[in-house]
Design an enzyme around this catalytic site. Structure first.
Site, short mmCIF file in Angstrom:
data_model
loop_
_atom_site.label_atom_id
_atom_site.label_comp_id
_atom_site.label_asym_id
_atom_site.label_seq_id
_atom_site.Cartn_x
_atom_site.Cartn_y
_atom_site.Cartn_z
N CYS A 98 0.80 -1.29 -0.13
CA CYS A 98 -0.01 -0.02 -0.08
C CYS A 98 0.87 1.45 0.17
O CYS A 98 1.64 1.46 -0.82
CB CYS A 98 -0.87 -0.12 1.12
SG CYS A 98 -2.05 1.19 1.13
N GLU A 112 -2.66 -9.25 3.23
CA GLU A 112 -3.20 -9.53 4.31
C GLU A 112 -4.83 -9.60 4.45
O GLU A 112 -5.35 -9.95 5.45
CB GLU A 112 -2.52 -8.90 5.33
CG GLU A 112 -3.44 -7.36 5.94
CD GLU A 112 -3.23 -6.36 4.69
OE1 GLU A 112 -3.71 -5.43 4.81
OE2 GLU A 112 -2.58 -6.64 3.92
N HIS A 142 -4.00 -5.37 -0.60
CA HIS A 142 -3.49 -5.64 0.76
C HIS A 142 -3.53 -7.36 0.92
O HIS A 142 -4.65 -7.80 0.98
CB HIS A 142 -4.74 -5.14 1.71
CG HIS A 142 -4.40 -3.76 2.15
ND1 HIS A 142 -3.98 -3.39 3.26
CD2 HIS A 142 -4.68 -2.57 1.37
CE1 HIS A 142 -3.67 -1.94 3.31
NE2 HIS A 142 -4.29 -1.60 1.91
#
Length: 384
Positions: free
Chosen positions: A273, A359, A357
């Site tokens: 990011c 995650e 992202h």
């Protein structure tokens, strides 16, 4: 169940659009950039994502609050979103993990929020005109004139350095792993079982990023955003991680300088990011403000080398400009929504970044193997 009495609230956009609804959070006012997120679940993760600092988040899914909130779903220590906009708040929150209703959670975190507005109309405005500066005014004395005045007073995110505002002030160690269903917790892993040492620059890091690293054998030392590279390197890391975060990456000159110094070494670097954007800037590329940005959990991204398409979680309003990439930086991923750059890799260093992202939290984990790539890059150093 009888619906309780409500407090009026107003959402005003800088273009003059007005939405009247009811307050479901704290009384008062908030200003910021109004964006929309298309994720159907994960509202607590979204609210606590530091990347949403100074942004008022509109959730396009109509029913929000059904499952309440739980401390286990928080992605940081507080709510960072400047405000919340939803269509409908259910009367009941029902989930075995629920600890607190969404309205109570918002009030506890002093977050202004509005419900009962036409979020489809609002989303169309944001989609067609781009992200708008806006204001939510909640209280019996709220007026359209005041809300509009406040909305137009927000300077916008362009040129705004927020990484140093959301970052921790002191370094700390992180050894908590992914949630365990049997223990209903995030287990703390002994340092002796974590062979890799990763130094993570906190520009607004989400907890699940740190958990993903620990789950892959990393002991993580988290540093404040403005930490000089010399201090990071003195910790003898096996890898350097550049975290997500809010705002415009260009004013973060302290971070760009530190990354440039790190890149003079042979230590593997991975950015997500904002960290991805800062890696691009440190390598000589430029970043640009996007009209609407990407905010959601259903964004298709293509790996340019393999052709594989992955569904990703996204949350960013700036991106690296592919046309500006220098010779030592190549594109690795692209968005299939708008063609914007999603991944980069240095050709002369072990350094790479991803705009979305991996995650998730919330969203799919199709891109999680990027963490494995980071581990593989560190393995030769650790095995020596």
């Amino acid at each position: 169940m009888t619906k309780p009495a409500t407090t009026p609230a107003i959402l005003a956009l800088a273009d003059g659009s007005i939405f009247r609804g009811e307050s479901i959070g704290a009384d008062g006012q908030t200003i910021g950039e109004v964006v929309f997120n298309t994720a159907m679940t994960g509202y607590q993760e979204i609210l606590t994502d530091p990347s949403y600092a100074k942004q008022i988040v509109t959730l396009t899914y109509p029913h929000v609050g059904n499952t309440g909130t739980t401390p286990q779903d928080a992605e940081s220590w507080k709510v960072w979103a400047a405000g919340l906009v939803i269509r409908d708040l259910p009367l009941l929150a029902s989930n075995w993990r629920n600890k607190q209703s969404l309205p109570d959670y918002l009030k506890e975190n002093d977050t202004v929020a509005i419900a009962g507005i036409d979020t489809r109309r609002l989303t169309r405005i944001l989609r067609e005109k781009g992200a708008q500066n806006g204001c939510i005014l909640a209280g019996a004395d709220a007026t359209e004139e005041k809300a509009l005045e406040l909305a137009r007073s927000f300077p916008g995110l362009k040129g705004m350095d927020l990484a140093k505002e959301v970052s921790v002030k002191e370094r700390y160690e992180w050894r908590y792993s992914l949630w365990n269903l049997e223990t209903d917790s995030h287990p703390e892993i002994p340092a002796s079982e974590l062979p890799y040492h990763v130094v993570a620059y906190d520009y607004g890091v989400k907890y699940n990023i740190l958990r993903m690293l620990v789950a892959r054998g990393c002991r993580v030392t988290v540093l404040p955003a403005q930490t000089p590279a010399s201090e990071a390197l003195a910790l003898n890391p096996d890898g350097i991680f550049l975290a997500n975060g809010p705002g415009d990456p260009e004013p973060c000159d302290y971070a760009i300088r530190a990354i440039q110094e790190v890149l003079e070494t042979d230590i593997p670097v991975f950015g997500i990011c904002l960290g991805h954007q800062l890696l691009a800037l440190a390598s000589g590329a430029i970043t640009v403000k996007m009209p609407s940005g990407h905010h959601g959990a259903n964004h298709p991204v293509q790996d340019l080398e393999t052709g594989v398409v992955m569904i990703t979680s996204q949350n960013h309003g700036f991106c690296a400009d592919e046309a500006s990439l220098p010779a030592n930086l190549r594109a690795t991923h692209k968005s299939l929504f708008d063609g914007t750059l999603q991944g980069i890799e240095r050709t002369d260093k072990v350094a790479f970044g991803f705009q979305g992202h991996p995650e998730a939290s919330p969203g799919p984990c199709d891109v999680a193997p990027l963490f494995d790539r980071f581990i593989s890059a560190m393995a030769p150093v650790v095995d020596r």
